[in-house]
Design an enzyme around this catalytic site. Structure first.
Site, PDB file in Angstrom:
ATOM      1  N   GLU A  52       0.813  -1.222   0.000  1.00 36.19           N
ATOM      2  CA  GLU A  52       0.000   0.000   0.000  1.00 36.19           C
ATOM      3  C   GLU A  52       0.846   1.272   0.000  1.00 36.19           C
ATOM      4  O   GLU A  52       0.430   2.305  -0.536  1.00 36.19           O
ATOM      5  CB  GLU A  52      -0.971   0.008   1.183  1.00 36.19           C
ATOM      6  CG  GLU A  52      -2.114  -1.008   1.063  1.00 36.19           C
ATOM      7  CD  GLU A  52      -1.762  -2.403   1.559  1.00 36.19           C
ATOM      8  OE1 GLU A  52      -0.572  -2.647   1.881  1.00 36.19           O
ATOM      9  OE2 GLU A  52      -2.674  -3.248   1.642  1.00 36.19           O
ATOM     10  N   PHE A 114     -11.609  -7.523  13.808  1.00 37.04           N
ATOM     11  CA  PHE A 114     -10.533  -7.981  12.949  1.00 37.04           C
ATOM     12  C   PHE A 114     -10.202  -6.902  11.909  1.00 37.04           C
ATOM     13  O   PHE A 114     -11.091  -6.390  11.236  1.00 37.04           O
ATOM     14  CB  PHE A 114     -10.939  -9.285  12.245  1.00 37.04           C
ATOM     15  CG  PHE A 114      -9.890  -9.765  11.277  1.00 37.04           C
ATOM     16  CD1 PHE A 114      -8.612 -10.095  11.727  1.00 37.04           C
ATOM     17  CD2 PHE A 114     -10.157  -9.860   9.927  1.00 37.04           C
ATOM     18  CE1 PHE A 114      -7.636 -10.523  10.841  1.00 37.04           C
ATOM     19  CE2 PHE A 114      -9.187 -10.283   9.030  1.00 37.04           C
ATOM     20  CZ  PHE A 114      -7.919 -10.619   9.483  1.00 37.04           C
ATOM     21  N   GLN A 115      -8.944  -6.597  11.792  1.00 36.91           N
ATOM     22  CA  GLN A 115      -8.432  -5.579  10.861  1.00 36.91           C
ATOM     23  C   GLN A 115      -9.076  -4.212  11.088  1.00 36.91           C
ATOM     24  O   GLN A 115      -9.244  -3.435  10.153  1.00 36.91           O
ATOM     25  CB  GLN A 115      -8.581  -6.030   9.413  1.00 36.91           C
ATOM     26  CG  GLN A 115      -7.715  -7.253   9.125  1.00 36.91           C
ATOM     27  CD  GLN A 115      -7.468  -7.501   7.669  1.00 36.91           C
ATOM     28  OE1 GLN A 115      -8.330  -7.269   6.832  1.00 36.91           O
ATOM     29  NE2 GLN A 115      -6.281  -8.002   7.338  1.00 36.91           N
ATOM     30  N   LYS A 164     -17.680  -1.024   5.912  1.00 37.26           N
ATOM     31  CA  LYS A 164     -18.148  -1.987   4.918  1.00 37.26           C
ATOM     32  C   LYS A 164     -19.666  -1.957   4.751  1.00 37.26           C
ATOM     33  O   LYS A 164     -20.177  -2.110   3.642  1.00 37.26           O
ATOM     34  CB  LYS A 164     -17.677  -3.387   5.305  1.00 37.26           C
ATOM     35  CG  LYS A 164     -17.779  -4.380   4.171  1.00 37.26           C
ATOM     36  CD  LYS A 164     -17.068  -5.685   4.497  1.00 37.26           C
ATOM     37  CE  LYS A 164     -17.202  -6.662   3.336  1.00 37.26           C
ATOM     38  NZ  LYS A 164     -16.543  -7.951   3.642  1.00 37.26           N
ATOM     39  N   MET A 491      24.493   8.779   2.117  1.00 33.97           N
ATOM     40  CA  MET A 491      24.247  10.012   2.853  1.00 33.97           C
ATOM     41  C   MET A 491      24.511   9.815   4.343  1.00 33.97           C
ATOM     42  O   MET A 491      25.050  10.697   5.016  1.00 33.97           O
ATOM     43  CB  MET A 491      22.812  10.493   2.610  1.00 33.97           C
ATOM     44  CG  MET A 491      22.568  11.923   3.052  1.00 33.97           C
ATOM     45  SD  MET A 491      23.750  13.075   2.368  1.00 33.97           S
ATOM     46  CE  MET A 491      22.836  13.732   0.994  1.00 33.97           C
TER      47      MET A 491
HETATM   48  C1  LIG Z   1      12.493   5.372   5.168  1.00 36.71           C
HETATM   49  C2  LIG Z   1      13.786   6.017   5.527  1.00 36.71           C
HETATM   50  N1  LIG Z   1      14.592   5.455   6.456  1.00 36.71           N
HETATM   51  C3  LIG Z   1      15.766   6.037   6.777  1.00 36.71           C
HETATM   52  C4  LIG Z   1      16.163   7.199   6.174  1.00 36.71           C
HETATM   53  C5  LIG Z   1      17.484   7.868   6.557  1.00 36.71           C
HETATM   54  N2  LIG Z   1      18.387   7.894   5.380  1.00 36.71           N
HETATM   55  C6  LIG Z   1      18.525   9.002   4.615  1.00 36.71           C
HETATM   56  S1  LIG Z   1      19.544   8.759   3.299  1.00 36.71           S
HETATM   57  C7  LIG Z   1      19.837   7.164   3.755  1.00 36.71           C
HETATM   58  C8  LIG Z   1      20.756   6.313   2.964  1.00 36.71           C
HETATM   59  C9  LIG Z   1      20.253   6.047   1.585  1.00 36.71           C
HETATM   60  O1  LIG Z   1      21.113   5.113   0.969  1.00 36.71           O
HETATM   61  P1  LIG Z   1      21.028   4.876  -0.582  1.00 36.71           P
HETATM   62  O2  LIG Z   1      19.636   4.648  -0.988  1.00 36.71           O
HETATM   63  O3  LIG Z   1      22.017   3.814  -0.957  1.00 36.71           O
HETATM   64  O4  LIG Z   1      21.451   6.277  -1.195  1.00 36.71           O
HETATM   65  P2  LIG Z   1      22.900   6.981  -1.235  1.00 36.71           P
HETATM   66  O5  LIG Z   1      22.918   7.995  -0.143  1.00 36.71           O
HETATM   67  O6  LIG Z   1      23.936   5.930  -1.044  1.00 36.71           O
HETATM   68  O7  LIG Z   1      22.950   7.614  -2.580  1.00 36.71           O
HETATM   69  C10 LIG Z   1      19.150   6.852   4.933  1.00 36.71           C
HETATM   70  C11 LIG Z   1      19.223   5.556   5.620  1.00 36.71           C
HETATM   71  C12 LIG Z   1      15.267   7.767   5.232  1.00 36.71           C
HETATM   72  N3  LIG Z   1      15.541   8.929   4.619  1.00 36.71           N
HETATM   73  N4  LIG Z   1      14.111   7.143   4.905  1.00 36.71           N
END
Ligand SMILES: Cc1ncc(C[n+]2csc(CCOP(=O)(O)OP(=O)(O)O)c2C)c(N)n1
Ligand SMILES: [Mg+2]
Lengths: 595, 185
Positions: A52, A114-115, A164, A491
């Protein structure tokens, strides 16, 4: 006026609203609606996603690339809770969605059935508005109101929770004609006196700057046209937020690039040093302002926004104008022309004014000369920036849409993919949702079947919603998942390197799948590229293949994203990569400015 | 590069004075509307010192919410704008800033005691123009209306006399003069 069931009303209302596609996933509490869908397949086409969250992001991509409202249908309980990330994402980025959720029958609400979950309670803070429809008589109005609220004013997601028994109940449906909400009336026109005042401030400015955001995109194509005209007429420099890219063409010389945490040297310095900031449809977000008490200290600020709560929230402005960007920009254009129809540099210019603007541009050119986006090219290893530069070069003359995941690759995409048009760039800005880009690309491709749709992805992000490639395969949506694979949550790794002593705690992408085999397992096309000399050929192959592609672009794992305004620093404390001027250099200059 | 802050959010740099305001909010009396208002305050970290709500225009299903809140001028402006942005909110008026206004609270104060304490309770109630609305041989319930400070001092005086419990409505407010503040077609 026709007699029909609640489930049929849902389809009827969607059709009346001109909805062609709805993304969804079935379950017990929406079975009557699925039954109605089955019996009227020619009216609204349902796209079955694999999760979803994917449905909501796909609807976001659909909405952002078309300007229409995106639609979603999910079941109660887990269906609704899985949609919450997407709803929050859409709220943060002001994306119009109508999300229909099934609910347990009214007599069971509150019984831990449920749900069952408290969908309106859970989604209240992550929607613009939500409804729990408790009688069949309320259903037609709720559905049509939902579209009106989602799309008007500052757009956002609206949830309609339908028990529902209401889906089974019979009632009369009539398409509402002239539609007026009881109290909700977003203001579209800006105050004419203030617009006049704004234009006078602009005419008197010596170091003016346009700072524009996603509001211009949301306001529709005409807003971008007005903006372009105004920028041309005034001769002012312009910078945009991550959300605002494409409203003004990146190839134009008056464009300074993106601003903010990973914005260009010239954009951020211009923000810091300007004497008049004209903010249009942006919200002084913390990624933009950096340290608040050092934010653009010498400027007067004009702020145009449709949402009064965006004004004076983070930064006090001198002249707020509440209104829709489209309307306000059109009025500004008129007012500017009325002031003096002469073209740039500035109407009531006088020599002094023209001189000042010239000097301002000379200063900007000096900042530009810093070449803040420069990076060291390598012949042996693909630099992520190079990958995106090549991707841009090979796709820019095509009808291309770009989505992204979240991380370094997203920032590089924003820096190196140069958008010329609005609605071509779909990225999770406010919430920063990893896993946004792949499902968003599915939604974009559905809306633009003949176009080239590319998700610039990170190898970590893409795994969060990878299953949606299955949706792409099912519906013949030839999306291109271009993974900048640096084997790190880059990042996170960058922050750990700069701020946590290089202790790379859990930021290595361990045990990655073989993305080529993964593509094949999904009946998609897999490509891997590990060497710069192969890159162009393989990008061409990706474009040629008329099926979904997963492109594993193996890049330098150690590259960092610059420029960068570090943790809570000011615009003039930006760091550069070592290919541009040295960090030392930056600090000295900053020091000078900080006296 | 070295830095002491290890957050990627800007530091808090605000040092403005905190003020107290009373807001009157006209809303559609629909399910969840109070949750929206309260959720806004808790979700955004705003203060609520007092909140009262009741339907005031039955035919139009409009309720009036009176909120006493605190914040810096910038935060107070945010609170008003954020409230105004809620779909079922018709109007928000800052009663404190809009001109002279009257603010009242009602309290019911239960006091228990015998003999001299009873007499003292009645004497104080008389001085404060509180009414006896329930009495037993060993207790009174007083009803008192007025500004919050008046109620506060009445309660304080009742403490040694035998205060048992207090129920307060919270503040309701209205502007002085002939104009309706919240009426809109
Ligand atoms: C759902 C979610 N969980 C955690 C984060 C924190 N976060 C920001 S950038 C990142 C790393 C992303 O890694 P990647 O997709 O390999 O991209 P890169 O920075 O290596 O280009 C994380 C864990 C986030 N932005 N979104
Ligand atoms: Mg990565």
């Amino acid at each position: 006026m026709t007699e029909m069931t609640g489930a049929e009303m849902v389809i009827e209302a969607l059709a009346d609203q001109g909805v062609e596609h709805i993304f969804g996933y079935p379950g017990g509490a929406v079975l009557p609606i699925y039954d109605a869908l089955f019996q009227s397949q020619d009216r609204v086409r349902h796209i079955l996603v694999r999760h979803e969250q994917g449905a909501v992001h796909a609807a976001e991509g659909y909405a952002r690339s078309t300007g229409k409202v995106g639609c979603v249908l999910v079941t109660s309980g887990p269906g609704a809770t899985n949609a919450v990330t997407g709803l929050t994402d859409a709220l943060c980025d002001s994306i119009p969605l109508v999300v229909i959720t099934g609910q347990v029958p009214t007599h069971l609400i509150g019984n831990d059935a449920f749900q069952e979950c408290d969908t309106v309670g859970i989604t209240r803070p992550c929607t613009k508005y939500n409804y729990l429809v408790k009688t069949i008589d309320d259903l037609p109005r709720a559905l049509h109101e939902a579209f009106h609220i989602a799309a008007s004013g500052r757009p956002g997601p609206v949830v309609v929770d339908i028990p529902k028994d209401i889906q089974f109940a019979k009632g009369t449906y009539a398409r509402p004609k002239e539609f007026q909400h009881k109290g909700y009336r977003p203001r579209l026109e800006g105050d004419p006196d203030r617009i006049k005042q704004a234009v006078e401030m602009m005419a008197a400015a010596k170091r003016p700057l346009f700072y524009t955001g996603g509001g211009v995109i949301n306001s529709g194509r005409a807003a971008s046209e007005h903006l372009r005209e105004l920028v041309k007429l005034t001769g002012f420099p312009i910078t945009s937020t991550l959300m605002g890219l494409g409203a003004y063409p990146a190839a134009d010389p008056q464009w300074l690039g993106m601003l903010g945490m990973h914005g260009t040297w010239e954009a951020n310095w211009a923000m810091h040093d300007c004497d008049l900031m004209v903010c249009i449809g942006a919200r002084f977000d913390d990624r933009i302002t950096g340290r608040l008490d050092a934010f653009s200290p010498g400027s007067r600020k004009i702020h145009v926004d449709i949402d009064p709560s965006s004004i004076n929230k983070n930064v006090k402005v001198d002249l707020p104008i509440v209104g829709d960007c489209d309307h306000v920009l059109a009025d500004m254009l008129r007012a500017w022309r009325a002031l003096a129809p002469a073209p740039n540099p500035s109407p009531q210019a006088g020599e002094g004014r023209a001189e000042a603007l010239k000097a301002w541009w000379a200063q900007i050119d000096k900042w530009r000369a810093k070449k803040s986006l420069a990076y060291r090219v390598s012949n042996d290893i693909i630099k992520p920036q190079y990958a995106i530069e090549r991707l841009f070069a090979l796709t820019k003359d095509r009808d291309t849409y770009i989505t992204t995941e979240v991380g370094q690759h997203q920032m590089w995409a924003a820096q190196f993919y140069r958008f010329q048009e609005p609605n071509r760039w779909m990225t999770s800005g406010g919430l920063g949702t990893m896993g946004y880009g792949l499902p968003a690309s599915v939604g974009v491709q559905l809306a633009h079947p003949g176009s080239l749709v590319i998700d610039i992805a990170g190898e970590a992000s893409v795994m969060m919603t990878m299953q949606e490639i299955s949706t792409a395969v099912q519906y013949d949506l030839p999306v291109k998942i271009f993974i900048i694979n640096n084997k790190y949550m880059g990042m996170v790794r960058q922050w750990q390197e700069l701020l946590h002593g290089g202790r790379y705690s859990h930021s290595y992408s361990e045990a990655l799948p073989d993305f080529v085999k993964l593509a094949e397992a999904y009946h998609a096309h897999g490509i891997r590229c590990e060497h710069p000399r192969d890159l162009d050929g393989k990008i061409r192959e990706m474009i040629e293949v008329k099926r979904p592609v997963i492109f594993d672009c193996v890049v330098d794992p150690a590259e960092n994203c610059f420029p960068m305004i570090p943790s809570g620093r000011a615009h003039n404390e930006m760091l550069l990569g070592d290919a541009a001027a040295s960090v030392e250099d930056a600090v000295t200059e900053a020091g000078k400015m900080l006296v | 590069m070295s830095t002491t802050t290890t957050t990627h959010y800007p530091a808090s740099t605000r040092t403005e004075q905190v003020e107290t305001r009373t807001l009157c909010v006209l809303v559609d009396n629909e399910p969840g509307v109070l949750a929206r208002v309260i959720g806004l305050f808790s979700g955004r970290g705003y203060n609520i010192d007092s909140l009262t709500v009741s339907e005031t225009e039955h035919e139009k299903h409009l309720s009036r919410i009176t909120i006493v809140t605190r914040g810096t001028p910038m935060v107070l402006e945010q609170i008003k704008n954020q409230l105004d942005r809620l779909v079922p909110v018709h109007r928000v008026v800052d009663i404190t800033m809009a001109g002279p206004s009257i603010q009242r609270e009602l309290a019911m104060v239960k006091v228990r005691g015998k003999d001299e304490h009873r007499m003292e309770a009645l004497r104080l109630a008389d001085a404060f123009r509180a009414r006896v609305i329930d009495a037993t041989t060993e207790s009174f319930v007083f009803e008192i209306t007025g500004a919050s400070e008046k109620i506060e001092s009445f309660i304080n005086l009742m403490l040694p006399v035998g205060l048992v419990e207090v129920s307060r409505t919270g503040i309701v407010a209205i502007a002085r003069g002939p104009e309706a503040m919240l009426s809109r077609a």
